[in-house]
Write a protein that holds these residues in place. Structure first.
Motif, PDB file in Angstrom:
ATOM      1  N   TYR A  91       0.864  -1.184   0.000  1.00 25.66           N
ATOM      2  CA  TYR A  91       0.000   0.000   0.000  1.00 25.66           C
ATOM      3  C   TYR A  91       0.894   1.226   0.000  1.00 25.66           C
ATOM      4  O   TYR A  91       1.775   1.377   0.856  1.00 25.66           O
ATOM      5  CB  TYR A  91      -0.911   0.017   1.228  1.00 25.66           C
ATOM      6  CG  TYR A  91      -1.667   1.323   1.368  1.00 25.66           C
ATOM      7  CD1 TYR A  91      -2.804   1.573   0.609  1.00 25.66           C
ATOM      8  CD2 TYR A  91      -1.215   2.319   2.232  1.00 25.66           C
ATOM      9  CE1 TYR A  91      -3.488   2.787   0.709  1.00 25.66           C
ATOM     10  CE2 TYR A  91      -1.888   3.519   2.344  1.00 25.66           C
ATOM     11  CZ  TYR A  91      -3.018   3.747   1.583  1.00 25.66           C
ATOM     12  OH  TYR A  91      -3.676   4.949   1.681  1.00 25.66           O
ATOM     13  N   VAL A  92       0.677   2.123  -0.962  1.00 27.28           N
ATOM     14  CA  VAL A  92       1.419   3.378  -1.035  1.00 27.28           C
ATOM     15  C   VAL A  92       0.387   4.502  -0.966  1.00 27.28           C
ATOM     16  O   VAL A  92      -0.356   4.735  -1.911  1.00 27.28           O
ATOM     17  CB  VAL A  92       2.231   3.480  -2.338  1.00 27.28           C
ATOM     18  CG1 VAL A  92       2.977   4.807  -2.389  1.00 27.28           C
ATOM     19  CG2 VAL A  92       3.201   2.313  -2.455  1.00 27.28           C
ATOM     20  N   GLY A  93       0.314   5.153   0.163  1.00 26.60           N
ATOM     21  CA  GLY A  93      -0.686   6.197   0.349  1.00 26.60           C
ATOM     22  C   GLY A  93      -0.554   6.818   1.723  1.00 26.60           C
ATOM     23  O   GLY A  93       0.371   6.509   2.481  1.00 26.60           O
ATOM     24  N   LYS A  94      -1.486   7.682   2.068  1.00 21.81           N
ATOM     25  CA  LYS A  94      -1.392   8.463   3.298  1.00 21.81           C
ATOM     26  C   LYS A  94      -2.216   7.896   4.456  1.00 21.81           C
ATOM     27  O   LYS A  94      -2.205   8.441   5.558  1.00 21.81           O
ATOM     28  CB  LYS A  94      -1.830   9.903   3.030  1.00 21.81           C
ATOM     29  CG  LYS A  94      -0.912  10.626   2.046  1.00 21.81           C
ATOM     30  CD  LYS A  94      -1.329  12.070   1.832  1.00 21.81           C
ATOM     31  CE  LYS A  94      -0.377  12.773   0.873  1.00 21.81           C
ATOM     32  NZ  LYS A  94      -0.754  14.190   0.646  1.00 21.81           N
ATOM     33  N   ASP A  95      -2.953   6.828   4.217  1.00 26.67           N
ATOM     34  CA  ASP A  95      -3.758   6.216   5.260  1.00 26.67           C
ATOM     35  C   ASP A  95      -2.850   5.334   6.125  1.00 26.67           C
ATOM     36  O   ASP A  95      -2.505   4.218   5.743  1.00 26.67           O
ATOM     37  CB  ASP A  95      -4.883   5.391   4.630  1.00 26.67           C
ATOM     38  CG  ASP A  95      -5.853   4.814   5.649  1.00 26.67           C
ATOM     39  OD1 ASP A  95      -5.438   4.585   6.809  1.00 26.67           O
ATOM     40  OD2 ASP A  95      -7.013   4.568   5.281  1.00 26.67           O
ATOM     41  N   GLU A  96      -2.462   5.843   7.291  1.00 24.96           N
ATOM     42  CA  GLU A  96      -1.507   5.137   8.140  1.00 24.96           C
ATOM     43  C   GLU A  96      -2.047   3.777   8.596  1.00 24.96           C
ATOM     44  O   GLU A  96      -1.316   2.776   8.600  1.00 24.96           O
ATOM     45  CB  GLU A  96      -1.171   5.999   9.359  1.00 24.96           C
ATOM     46  CG  GLU A  96      -0.273   5.329  10.396  1.00 24.96           C
ATOM     47  CD  GLU A  96       1.145   5.100   9.914  1.00 24.96           C
ATOM     48  OE1 GLU A  96       1.880   4.343  10.586  1.00 24.96           O
ATOM     49  OE2 GLU A  96       1.528   5.669   8.876  1.00 24.96           O
ATOM     50  N   GLU A  97      -3.301   3.727   8.963  1.00 21.20           N
ATOM     51  CA  GLU A  97      -3.876   2.467   9.420  1.00 21.20           C
ATOM     52  C   GLU A  97      -3.845   1.416   8.311  1.00 21.20           C
ATOM     53  O   GLU A  97      -3.495   0.259   8.543  1.00 21.20           O
ATOM     54  CB  GLU A  97      -5.315   2.698   9.891  1.00 21.20           C
ATOM     55  CG  GLU A  97      -5.983   1.460  10.473  1.00 21.20           C
ATOM     56  CD  GLU A  97      -7.377   1.741  11.004  1.00 21.20           C
ATOM     57  OE1 GLU A  97      -8.078   0.768  11.354  1.00 21.20           O
ATOM     58  OE2 GLU A  97      -7.773   2.921  11.060  1.00 21.20           O
ATOM     59  N   ARG A  98      -4.188   1.842   7.099  1.00 22.73           N
ATOM     60  CA  ARG A  98      -4.165   0.922   5.967  1.00 22.73           C
ATOM     61  C   ARG A  98      -2.741   0.494   5.640  1.00 22.73           C
ATOM     62  O   ARG A  98      -2.487  -0.667   5.311  1.00 22.73           O
ATOM     63  CB  ARG A  98      -4.802   1.600   4.745  1.00 22.73           C
ATOM     64  CG  ARG A  98      -4.852   0.757   3.488  1.00 22.73           C
ATOM     65  CD  ARG A  98      -5.806  -0.397   3.624  1.00 22.73           C
ATOM     66  NE  ARG A  98      -5.907  -1.172   2.391  1.00 22.73           N
ATOM     67  CZ  ARG A  98      -6.455  -2.375   2.328  1.00 22.73           C
ATOM     68  NH1 ARG A  98      -6.977  -2.930   3.403  1.00 22.73           N
ATOM     69  NH2 ARG A  98      -6.505  -3.029   1.185  1.00 22.73           N
ATOM     70  N   SER A  99      -1.806   1.427   5.751  1.00 19.73           N
ATOM     71  CA  SER A  99      -0.411   1.124   5.466  1.00 19.73           C
ATOM     72  C   SER A  99       0.120   0.058   6.408  1.00 19.73           C
ATOM     73  O   SER A  99       0.800  -0.895   5.990  1.00 19.73           O
ATOM     74  CB  SER A  99       0.432   2.400   5.576  1.00 19.73           C
ATOM     75  OG  SER A  99       1.787   2.137   5.313  1.00 19.73           O
ATOM     76  N   SER A 150       9.191   8.653   5.270  1.00 18.92           N
ATOM     77  CA  SER A 150       7.747   8.651   5.069  1.00 18.92           C
ATOM     78  C   SER A 150       7.119   7.478   5.807  1.00 18.92           C
ATOM     79  O   SER A 150       7.779   6.482   6.094  1.00 18.92           O
ATOM     80  CB  SER A 150       7.397   8.554   3.584  1.00 18.92           C
ATOM     81  OG  SER A 150       7.667   7.260   3.083  1.00 18.92           O
ATOM     82  N   SER A 151       5.839   7.625   6.100  1.00 10.81           N
ATOM     83  CA  SER A 151       5.112   6.551   6.763  1.00 10.81           C
ATOM     84  C   SER A 151       5.125   5.276   5.923  1.00 10.81           C
ATOM     85  O   SER A 151       5.331   4.171   6.439  1.00 10.81           O
ATOM     86  CB  SER A 151       3.665   6.990   7.020  1.00 10.81           C
ATOM     87  OG  SER A 151       2.875   5.919   7.461  1.00 10.81           O
ATOM     88  N   THR A 152       4.921   5.412   4.622  1.00 13.78           N
ATOM     89  CA  THR A 152       4.911   4.244   3.742  1.00 13.78           C
ATOM     90  C   THR A 152       6.244   3.505   3.798  1.00 13.78           C
ATOM     91  O   THR A 152       6.284   2.274   3.934  1.00 13.78           O
ATOM     92  CB  THR A 152       4.609   4.657   2.303  1.00 13.78           C
ATOM     93  OG1 THR A 152       3.293   5.207   2.230  1.00 13.78           O
ATOM     94  CG2 THR A 152       4.695   3.471   1.361  1.00 13.78           C
TER      95      THR A 152
END
Length: 326
Positions: A91-99, A150-152
């Motif tokens: 997952y590459v995106g800004k949703d931390e929970e999903r990441s 980054s979070s990702t």
């Protein structure tokens, strides 16, 4: 503790490996995975794809299994009778929970299934972005400590540890471009449009750029072949020759129709110019700082690595980029 693996002789008696390995692919509809799956299918081996929302048509020696990396119950038995696993989903995106759910926990769930089934070969697609902003000049695996910004990247690095603990391989390309790219060339286009006063430091930064088809071929060969000696751990997946930012901008101008940024300016002035244009200054960290990673270990261990140069790589995908970006 690792799960007890069946012996190779026992697996051969069960009919595995006789006609080539059976390969499980996650992320088969993604940027890289969508190029890997056809290569595997054309090789004639048995391919199993874990599908979440994507629903490809199954066929001879091609199996589609519905499942979700974030739901371990749906993965039960996914690795049964499988010899190799290519873990290409992320997952590459800004949703931390999903990441966290996909990149960390999802990888943990998959590796647990692979160990339970006694899978011999586990290969994961990660990213050299886990190293952070650089500079990195001909960096060799093990000589640079990851410092993701980054979070990702942090979560993808966290997910790697499950594969590494299981004795698997983690491939880290840097910038991957080609058909389906929604990140690299769009970001470069934003940057060159904003930099009216010239490239930072004359465009001298050296970058490892990997063409997606060449990366897909590397994964397919790793899944289908066996190294002369067992090579595990982190491996860089980049062409042997880096490309300067100036070369990249020039090639994108000639083949894709990008603006040609001429001249030279200091890095800090370029950063101010980007910010004034409403762009994220992190673009300079991506493109204007050395990110050159050595892939000798991958070539030596598996006899393959991405090798397509920038001119040929851009030419192969030029029509798609022009249609998508302009």
């Amino acid at each position: 503790m690792r799960a007890q693996r069946p012996s190779r002789a026992r697996r051969l008696r069960r009919g595995r490996l006789v006609n080539g390995p059976r390969v499980l692919v996650t992320g088969g509809s993604g940027f890289v995975g969508s190029k890997v799956v056809p290569l595997l299918r054309s090789s004639g081996v048995r391919v199993r794809v874990l599908a979440h929302q994507w629903s490809p048509t199954a066929g001879p020696r091609f199996e589609v299994v519905k499942g979700d990396l974030t739901d371990p119950a749906t993965l039960r038995g996914i690795c049964r009778d499988v010899d190799r696993v290519l873990h290409l989903a992320s997952y590459v995106g800004k949703d931390e929970e999903r990441s966290v759910a996909v990149n960390v926990d999802g990888t943990r769930h998959l590796v647990a299934e692979a160990l339970r089934a006694g899978v011999d070969g586990l290969v994961q697609l990660s990213t050299a972005a886990v190293y952070g902003n650089g500079p990195f000049r001909r960096a060799v695996e093990g000589t640079v400590n990851p410092r993701p910004v980054s979070s990702t990247s942090r979560n993808r690095l966290a997910g790697e540890r499950f594969v590494l603990r299981a004795g698997g391989v983690v491939l880290r390309p840097y910038l991957v471009y080609g058909r389906g790219d929604r990140w690299v060339m769009p970001a470069l286009l934003r940057m060159v449009r904003a930099l009216r006063s010239g490239l930072p430091d004359g465009g001298s930064a050296l970058l490892s750029l990997t063409e997606v088809g060449s990366l897909a071929t590397t994964f397919a060969r790793m899944a289908l072949g066996s190294p002369s000696r067992r090579v595990t751990g982190v491996l860089h997946a980049c062409p042997p020759r880096p490309v300067s930012l100036g070369e990249l901008v020039g090639a994108a101008h000639r083949q894709l129709g990008f603006p040609l940024t001429q001249g030279d300016q200091p890095f800090e002035r370029a950063k101010r110019e980007l910010i004034a244009a409403g762009c994220d200054s992190h673009l300079l960290d991506l493109f204007a700082v050395d990110h050159w990673f050595d892939a000798t270990r991958l070539r030596a261990g598996y006899g393959c690595a991405p090798d397509v140069g920038l001119p040929a790589g851009l030419a192969a995908h030029a029509a798609w980029y022009r249609d998508q970006l302009f």
